[in-house]
Design an enzyme around this catalytic site. Structure first.
Site: not given
Ligand code: CO
Length: 147
Positions: A8, A87, A136
């Site tokens: 994502h 992110h 991440e």
């Molecule tokens: Co995230």
């Protein structure tokens, strides 16, 4: 480190409701998960699904709205009042192995692996060691393994 699927893109928003309306009405998103609170992180999140190639699970957009006073996302929104890209999240098969690899490369890993919004272990790597991108790293959900 072996680069896995882009799970994502995290997008900070001052209003998750307004952002959901944007992705539905302007971008034509048909699948948006119900927003839920991650109390420890002081944020409310939900996921906008995008279709992947050949019917596979596509990359998602994680909408993030601060709910707690100390949420790190608040500082981001102070600098970017309209919201924006926050992110990128990549999957790995083994979160602890990935963490050890980043540490061995001298990257600043932010905290111990913890349960993220998808219910699997995640950690973040500081943007200054990642070409300016807060990154991440997330263990691939077991149900999605093999996709
Ligand atoms: Co995230």
């Amino acid at each position: 480190m072996k680069l896995g699927r882009l799970n994502h893109v995290g997008v900070a928003t001052p209003s998750i409701a307004d952002s959901i309306a944007f992705y539905r009405d302007v971008m034509g998103a048909s699948v948006v998960t119900e927003p839920f609170d991650m109390a420890e992180q002081g944020v409310k999140v939900c996921f906008v699904h995008t279709p992947g190639a050949g019917g596979t699970e596509g990359t998602q957009i994680e909408l993030i709205e601060p709910i707690g006073e100390s949420a790190g996302i608040r500082a981001f929104l102070a600098k970017n009042p309209a919201g924006g890209q926050h992110h990128l999240c990549f999957e790995v098969p083994d979160i602890h192995a990935a963490r050890d690899e980043f540490l061995a490369m001298g990257k600043k890993v932010l905290g111990e692996p913890r349960i993220g919004a998808h219910g699997t272990l995640i950690f973040f790597v500081h943007p200054r060691d990642m070409g300016g991108v807060l990154t991440e790293i997330m263990e691939t959900p077991k149900h999605a393994a093999g996709h």
